[in-house]
Scaffold this motif. Structure first.
Motif, PDB file in Angstrom:
ATOM      1  N   PHE A 290      51.299  32.035  25.125  1.00 23.18           N
ATOM      2  CA  PHE A 290      50.414  32.217  26.273  1.00 23.18           C
ATOM      3  C   PHE A 290      49.669  33.536  26.065  1.00 23.18           C
ATOM      4  N   CYS A 291      48.347  33.459  26.005  1.00 29.75           N
ATOM      5  CA  CYS A 291      47.571  34.644  25.653  1.00 29.75           C
ATOM      6  C   CYS A 291      46.173  34.557  26.242  1.00 29.75           C
ATOM      7  N   THR A 292      45.419  35.622  26.037  1.00 29.38           N
ATOM      8  CA  THR A 292      44.034  35.659  26.483  1.00 29.38           C
ATOM      9  C   THR A 292      43.161  34.884  25.496  1.00 29.38           C
ATOM     10  N   ARG A 293      41.896  34.808  25.787  1.00 28.01           N
ATOM     11  CA  ARG A 293      40.973  34.072  24.919  1.00 28.01           C
ATOM     12  C   ARG A 293      40.854  34.695  23.538  1.00 28.01           C
ATOM     13  N   ILE A 294      41.147  35.987  23.441  1.00 29.22           N
ATOM     14  CA  ILE A 294      41.043  36.647  22.134  1.00 29.22           C
ATOM     15  C   ILE A 294      42.415  36.771  21.461  1.00 29.22           C
ATOM     16  N   GLY A 295      43.417  36.110  22.019  1.00 32.43           N
ATOM     17  CA  GLY A 295      44.726  36.062  21.374  1.00 32.43           C
ATOM     18  C   GLY A 295      45.677  37.181  21.719  1.00 32.43           C
ATOM     19  N   THR A 296      45.293  38.068  22.637  1.00 25.25           N
ATOM     20  CA  THR A 296      46.179  39.167  23.014  1.00 25.25           C
ATOM     21  C   THR A 296      47.139  38.720  24.121  1.00 25.25           C
ATOM     22  N   PRO A 297      48.287  39.378  24.255  1.00 25.60           N
ATOM     23  CA  PRO A 297      49.259  38.974  25.282  1.00 25.60           C
ATOM     24  C   PRO A 297      48.683  39.086  26.691  1.00 25.60           C
ATOM     25  N   LEU A 298      49.213  38.298  27.586  1.00 26.39           N
ATOM     26  CA  LEU A 298      48.797  38.344  28.983  1.00 26.39           C
ATOM     27  C   LEU A 298      49.240  39.645  29.629  1.00 26.39           C
ATOM     28  N   SER A 299      48.479  40.106  30.599  1.00 27.01           N
ATOM     29  CA  SER A 299      48.880  41.238  31.431  1.00 27.01           C
ATOM     30  C   SER A 299      49.516  40.663  32.687  1.00 27.01           C
ATOM     31  N   HIS A 300      50.825  40.834  32.833  1.00 29.57           N
ATOM     32  CA  HIS A 300      51.504  40.173  33.947  1.00 29.57           C
ATOM     33  C   HIS A 300      50.997  40.676  35.301  1.00 29.57           C
ATOM     34  N   ASN A 301      50.551  41.940  35.370  1.00 29.31           N
ATOM     35  CA  ASN A 301      50.022  42.439  36.641  1.00 29.31           C
ATOM     36  C   ASN A 301      48.741  41.698  37.021  1.00 29.31           C
ATOM     37  N   ASN A 302      47.852  41.486  36.046  1.00 26.68           N
ATOM     38  CA  ASN A 302      46.607  40.766  36.321  1.00 26.68           C
ATOM     39  C   ASN A 302      46.877  39.317  36.702  1.00 26.68           C
ATOM     40  N   VAL A 303      47.791  38.669  35.962  1.00 19.60           N
ATOM     41  CA  VAL A 303      48.100  37.273  36.251  1.00 19.60           C
ATOM     42  C   VAL A 303      48.699  37.138  37.645  1.00 19.60           C
ATOM     43  N   THR A 304      49.586  38.049  37.999  1.00 14.40           N
ATOM     44  CA  THR A 304      50.230  37.992  39.310  1.00 14.40           C
ATOM     45  C   THR A 304      49.214  38.183  40.429  1.00 14.40           C
ATOM     46  N   LYS A 305      48.321  39.163  40.270  1.00 13.41           N
ATOM     47  CA  LYS A 305      47.362  39.479  41.324  1.00 13.41           C
ATOM     48  C   LYS A 305      46.232  38.454  41.420  1.00 13.41           C
ATOM     49  N   ARG A 306      45.820  37.890  40.278  1.00 10.31           N
ATOM     50  CA  ARG A 306      44.641  37.019  40.275  1.00 10.31           C
ATOM     51  C   ARG A 306      44.963  35.536  40.318  1.00 10.31           C
ATOM     52  N   VAL A 307      46.183  35.185  39.941  1.00 11.82           N
ATOM     53  CA  VAL A 307      46.538  33.766  39.899  1.00 11.82           C
ATOM     54  C   VAL A 307      47.697  33.448  40.841  1.00 11.82           C
ATOM     55  N   TRP A 308      48.798  34.157  40.695  1.00 12.36           N
ATOM     56  CA  TRP A 308      50.031  33.803  41.397  1.00 12.36           C
ATOM     57  C   TRP A 308      49.941  34.021  42.909  1.00 12.36           C
ATOM     58  N   TYR A 309      49.646  35.232  43.336  1.00  9.21           N
ATOM     59  CA  TYR A 309      49.617  35.511  44.770  1.00  9.21           C
ATOM     60  C   TYR A 309      48.501  34.748  45.498  1.00  9.21           C
ATOM     61  N   PRO A 310      47.292  34.662  44.925  1.00  9.17           N
ATOM     62  CA  PRO A 310      46.264  33.856  45.592  1.00  9.17           C
ATOM     63  C   PRO A 310      46.690  32.393  45.749  1.00  9.17           C
ATOM     64  N   LEU A 311      47.396  31.841  44.768  1.00  7.02           N
ATOM     65  CA  LEU A 311      47.858  30.456  44.861  1.00  7.02           C
ATOM     66  C   LEU A 311      48.854  30.282  45.998  1.00  7.02           C
ATOM     67  N   LEU A 312      49.803  31.211  46.119  1.00  6.33           N
ATOM     68  CA  LEU A 312      50.790  31.114  47.203  1.00  6.33           C
ATOM     69  C   LEU A 312      50.097  31.191  48.562  1.00  6.33           C
ATOM     70  N   ARG A 313      49.110  32.082  48.683  1.00  9.60           N
ATOM     71  CA  ARG A 313      48.374  32.179  49.948  1.00  9.60           C
ATOM     72  C   ARG A 313      47.639  30.875  50.239  1.00  9.60           C
ATOM     73  N   TYR A 314      47.006  30.322  49.236  1.00  6.04           N
ATOM     74  CA  TYR A 314      46.259  29.074  49.397  1.00  6.04           C
ATOM     75  C   TYR A 314      47.166  27.928  49.859  1.00  6.04           C
ATOM     76  N   LEU A 315      48.387  27.911  49.326  1.00  5.69           N
ATOM     77  CA  LEU A 315      49.326  26.835  49.668  1.00  5.69           C
ATOM     78  C   LEU A 315      50.119  27.124  50.934  1.00  5.69           C
ATOM     79  N   GLY A 316      49.950  28.315  51.489  1.00  4.83           N
ATOM     80  CA  GLY A 316      50.676  28.661  52.703  1.00  4.83           C
ATOM     81  C   GLY A 316      52.156  28.928  52.455  1.00  4.83           C
ATOM     82  N   LEU A 317      52.498  29.327  51.228  1.00  8.80           N
ATOM     83  CA  LEU A 317      53.893  29.615  50.893  1.00  8.80           C
ATOM     84  C   LEU A 317      54.165  31.110  51.049  1.00  8.80           C
TER      85      LEU A 317
END
Length: 382
Positions: A290-317
């Motif tokens: 699992f990596c970025t488009r240029i092959g570097t490792p994911l930044s867990h802080n960015n993924v959490t803030k931009r993907v994970w938490y917004p998804l939970l809010r959207y689903l009402g969880l």
């Protein structure tokens, strides 16, 4: 072994040596010339000879140095152990080879932010149990960047570093460690807020498509954040349907797992297997699963803030950290009746003790299976 050098900004000669376990750097008034260097080198030789003979007088040699007062008590013969700051720094350098980089950074921060400001100018042999307990009590008043008090776990980490330093000093200088009899603070039970299976389904059905495989693997392997972010293709064996957890991404760098039990083999269930197969078509040419488009490792802080938490809010969880995906895997395994010893191995625990302590209320019954019960649970719901 000391040294003589010059700094470009001042053009003056400096003398660098160790005294009573502490590194000392003193500026001379001499400009950097060959004759002056020879003169200072002779001074250094004399200093080191006097230190060896035990007759070195810091204040006499460097009367205007702020360090002179610090060493005054020791030079007067009132102490026979080094100052805490010097000994702590020596101990730190000696221990570096044993630690991962992330642990080195944590210990260095503990020394710089807490221990040296508090005990730096005290002799290690004169630190008392009372001063240690007073220091621990003061940590309760410290707040973090988010204005929250230090956790009991963090306080214990700070105090454990102090204990190791004092124990080592006591062993080297033959005195009784003042830390004896001081117990660690009780740590509140780990907060476990796993997702129900229907919530897992809801999340995987609605998460961004480019992260569906990522969260599927998280939910159904119990891997830690650093472990999955540091997962590389050479650790994935599709033939055996196994994942070798041998590295972790810590502070942006790949490191070996933190201990022997963390290095483990995870058996892929069908959900994880299919997710990784699908991911192979996307990032199979990269080192990281699992990596970025240029092959570097994911930044867990960015993924959490931009993907994970917004998804939970959207689903009402309710807002929960991504680490709860690990707890979810454990509780789903337990709910399906898997063998606790097998679950412990999957999680990287040496025994089932932690499993039952943390997840005891999620154990409806115990059977002796090896992963097939969980497969049946998934087959019925996905």
């Amino acid at each position: 072994m000391g040294k003589v050098y010059a700094r470009k900004d001042t053009g003056k000669i400096f003398i660098d040596f160790s005294y009573k376990g502490q590194r000392c750097r003193e500026q001379t008034a001499l400009p950097d010339t060959k004759p002056n260097r020879k003169k200072v080198e002779k001074l250094l030789e004399r200093i080191e000879a006097e230190i060896t003979l035990g007759v070195f007088d810091y204040a006499k040699t460097f009367p205007n140095s702020p360090r002179a007062g610090k060493f005054k008590k020791l030079d007067m013969g009132q102490g026979d152990t080094p100052l805490f700051e010097g000994f702590a720094n020596t101990w730190f350098e000696e221990m570096l080879i044993q630690w991962r980089k992330s642990h080195q950074s944590k210990i260095r921060m503990t020394l710089n932010n807490y221990l040296i400001p508090q005990f730096g100018e005290e002799e290690v042999g004169r630190i008392t149990k009372a001063s240690i307990l007073e220091f621990r009590a003061s940590l309760a008043k410290v707040t973090t960047r988010t204005q929250t008090p230090l956790s009991a776990s963090r306080v214990n980490q700070i105090m454990n570093t102090l204990r190791m330093i004092l124990d080592e000093a006591a062993n080297r200088y033959n005195f009784s460690s003042p830390y004896q009899g001081i117990k660690s603070l009780k740590i509140p039970r780990t907060s476990v807020e796993p997702f129900r299976l229907e919530e897992v389904q809801l999340i995987l059905e609605n998460v961004r498509a480019d992260f569906r495989n990522y969260y599927t693997v998280r939910f159904f392997t119990g891997m830690r954040t650093g472990e999955i972010d540091g997962l590389q293709w050479d650790a994935v064996d599709f033939d055996r349907r196994q994942i070798a957890v041998k590295r972790a991404l810590v502070n942006g760098e790949i490191e070996q797992t933190k201990n022997h039990s963390s290095y483990r083999i995870i058996d892929m269930n069908e959900m994880a297997y299919q997710a990784l197969k699908a991911q192979q078509t996307v990032t199979g040419d990269s080192d990281f699963v699992f990596c970025t488009r240029i092959g570097t490792p994911l930044s867990h802080n960015n993924v959490t803030k931009r993907v994970w938490y917004p998804l939970l809010r959207y689903l009402g969880l309710p807002k929960r950290t991504p680490y709860q995906t690990r707890h979810t895997a454990a509780t789903l395994w337990l709910a399906s009746g898997e063998n606790p010893e097998w679950i412990a191995r999957q999680m990287g625990h040496t025994t089932t003790e932690m499993l039952f302590r943390v997840y005891s209320r999620y154990v409806p019954n115990l059977t002796r299976q090896d992963g097939s019960a969980f497969e049946r649970l998934l087959a019925q719901n996905f």
